[in-house]
Scaffold this motif. Structure first.
Motif, mmCIF file in Angstrom:
data_model
loop_
_atom_site.group_PDB
_atom_site.id
_atom_site.type_symbol
_atom_site.label_atom_id
_atom_site.label_comp_id
_atom_site.label_asym_id
_atom_site.label_seq_id
_atom_site.Cartn_x
_atom_site.Cartn_y
_atom_site.Cartn_z
ATOM 1 N N LYS A 215 0.844 -1.202 0.000
ATOM 2 C CA LYS A 215 0.000 0.000 0.000
ATOM 3 C C LYS A 215 0.872 1.242 0.000
ATOM 4 N N ASP B 273 -3.873 4.767 -0.564
ATOM 5 C CA ASP B 273 -4.631 5.418 0.513
ATOM 6 C C ASP B 273 -4.706 6.922 0.282
ATOM 7 N N HIS C 45 -6.479 8.894 2.601
ATOM 8 C CA HIS C 45 -6.650 9.526 3.916
ATOM 9 C C HIS C 45 -7.755 10.588 3.923
ATOM 10 N N GLU D 155 -8.308 3.726 -0.931
ATOM 11 C CA GLU D 155 -8.717 3.808 0.474
ATOM 12 C C GLU D 155 -9.190 5.205 0.857
ATOM 13 N N GLU E 88 -11.045 2.582 8.922
ATOM 14 C CA GLU E 88 -10.005 2.484 9.954
ATOM 15 C C GLU E 88 -10.287 3.374 11.158
ATOM 16 N N MET F 181 -12.423 -2.166 6.462
ATOM 17 C CA MET F 181 -11.109 -2.273 7.099
ATOM 18 C C MET F 181 -11.130 -1.791 8.557
HETATM 19 MG MG LIG Z 1 -5.720 4.546 5.765
#
Ligand SMILES: [Mg+2]
Length: 385
Positions: free
Chosen positions: A149, A204, A206, A230, A256, A277
Motif C-alpha cells: 500500500k 490510501d 486519507h 482507500e 479504519e 477495514m
Molecule cells: Mg488509511
C-alpha cells in the motif's frame, strides 16, 4: 476464576501501543494490546478496574457490553472508551485461551485458513522518481509480500514538501488541483509498473478529496486494477462515499476510524464501499470485529483489517482473520521498526514470505519481551501498574 488485577504499560511504535495485563486468582494471566487510545485509554482502563476486579474473566462479551453500556454517556459508541475496552477484551481472550489450553481462533468457531496474507505499508514519497520507487517496491517484494500500500494523498506529507509539489495546495480544501490529480495518477502508474502483475497495489487517500475529485480520480485509475482505493472521501458521510463507489469500478475500502458494528452498519448495509477495514485492536476487539466481518459477508464484501499493532496485536487480529470466510488481507505497518522481531520472547518474524501462520498455542500465542518493550516506553506513562 476471578480477576484480581488489571495493569497497563505503553510503548512507542505507530503512536502508542497500550499493553493490558489481566491477572486472576488462579495464577493465569492474559495480555492484550490496543492502539490509538493514547493516555485517555490508560485512564479509562484504570477507572474500569473497580467494576472488573472480582469478576469472571471467561464472560468476555458480557463484560464488554456491560462496561460499554455502563459508560454510554462517556463515549460508549466510539473513541477512547471503546479502545480501552478493546485492550481489556483482547487480554481476556488471551487469558481464556490459556485457561482452556486453546488458541483463540478455535474459541471463535475454528479457522477457514491456516495462513493470513499480509500487505506491507510502504514509504513512498511524492517526489521519488521511478528508480527510487523501484527500490522501495523491490525490497517489499523480496521479503515475499504479494500486496503493498502507498500513501497517495499529498496531505500525508510535510508543508515544505507539499508546496514544492503543488503550490495551490490548501490543507483544508478537498478539491484536487489539476497538478495534484495528474501527480496521483503518475504515482500509481510508477508503483503498479514497479510491482508487476503478481503484486497487488492499494492506494490510501486519507479522506483527502471531495466527491467530484474522488470520482474523477477513481475512474482515471480503473485501468490499474488497484487492490483498493482507500478512503477517497471522509468515511463519516456514507451517502458521499456511496456516490463515489457507484461511479467507478475501482474498489473502495474504508473504516479504519470507525468503531463497533454500529459504526460500520450503514457503510456495509448501504454498500457504500467494496471492502471494510476495521482496526481490530482499536475499534472493539476480537468478538466485535468478527461480527463486523460476518455482517460484511452477507453483502459478499471482503474484510481487510487496518493494522498498525505490534506482533502481539497483529497475531490477535490474525485469529479473527482466520475465523471469517471473507478475509482478504491484513496490514503490516512496522516495516522500518527493527524491534518488530525482538519485542516478543520468540525473537522471530511472525511474517514469513508475506504470510502469518496463525498460532496454535493457547491464547494469542505470543508473549511480550517486557525488557525490549520498555526500551521503547511511551514518555510519561507507568509500567504495568
Ligand atoms: Mg488509511
Amino acid at each position: 476464576m476471578k480477576i484480581t488485577a488489571i495493569k497497563t504499560a505503553a510503548s512507542l511504535g505507530h503512536g502508542m501501543h497500550l499493553w493490558v495485563k489481566i491477572e486472576t486468582d488462579e495464577g493465569i494471566s492474559g495480555l492484550g494490546e490496543c492502539v490509538h487510545g493514547e493516555t485517555q485509554a490508560i485512564a479509562i482502563i484504570h477507572h474500569l478496574r473497580k467494576h472488573l476486579i472480582g469478576r469472571d474473566p471467561m464472560q468476555i462479551d458480557a463484560l464488554f457490553e456491560e462496561m460499554r453500556r455502563r459508560h454510554v454517556f462517556e463515549g460508549g459508541f466510539a473513541g477512547a472508551l471503546i479502545t480501552a475496552l478493546t485492550g481489556i477484551e483482547i487480554a481476556l481472550w488471551d487469558l481464556k485461551g490459556k485457561a482452556l489450553g486453546a488458541p483463540i481462533y478455535a474459541l471463535l468457531g475454528g479457522k477457514f485458513r491456516d495462513k493470513i496474507r499480509v500487505y506491507a505499508d510502504c514509504q513512498i514519497e511524492p517526489d521519488m522518481d521511478r528508480a527510487e520507487i523501484q527500490r522501495v517496491v523491490d525490497d517489499v517484494v523480496e521479503r515475499g509480500f504479494t500486496a503493498l500500500k502507498i500513501d497517495l494523498d499529498i496531505g500525508a506529507y510535510s508543508e515544505r514538501r507539499v508546496s514544492s509539489v503543488d503550490p495551490l495546495f490548501d490543507r483544508f480544501n478537498y478539491t484536487a488541483s489539476e497538478r495534484e490529480h495528474e501527480r496521483m495518477i503518475e504515482l500509481v502508474d510508477m508503483v503498479v509498473q514497479a510491482a508487476g502483475k503478481d503484486v497487488a497495489v492499494a492506494a490510501d487517500l486519507h479522506t483527502r478529496l471531495d466527491v467530484a475529485s474522488a470520482i474523477r480520480l477513481a475512474k482515471a485509475l480503473e485501468a490499474y486494477h488497484l487492490l483498493w482505493l482507500e478512503e477517497p472521501v471522509p468515511p463519516e458521510n456514507v451517502a458521499a462515499m456511496r456516490e463515489v463507489k457507484r461511479s467507478t469500478s475501482t474498489p473502495l475500502c474504508a473504516g479504519e476510524n470507525l468503531y463497533l458494528r454500529h459504526g460500520f452498519r450503514d457503510l456495509i448495509v448501504q454498500q457504500a464501499v467494496d471492502i471494510v477495514m476495521p482496526d481490530i485492536p482499536k475499534c472493539g476487539g476480537l468478538s466485535e470485529c468478527r461480527k463486523i466481518a460476518n455482517l460484511a459477508e452477507l453483502y459478499y464484501m471482503p474484510f481487510a483489517p487496518h493494522n498498525v499493532a505490534s506482533p502481539i496485536g497483529t497475531m490477535a487480529s490474525s485469529h479473527v482473520c482466520a475465523s471469517v470466510p471473507n478475509f482478504l488481507v491484513l496490514e503490516f505497518h512496522w516495516l522500518h521498526r527493527d524491534y518488530w522481531t525482538t519485542i516478543t520472547t520468540d525473537k522471530v518474524d511472525i511474517i514469513e514470505d508475506g504470510y502469518i501462520t496463525v498460532s496454535d498455542r493457547p491464547g494469542i500465542g505470543l508473549e511480550l519481551d517486557e525488557t525490549v518493550a520498555r526500551e521503547h516506553q511511551y514518555p510519561g506513562t507507568t509500567w504495568f501498574e
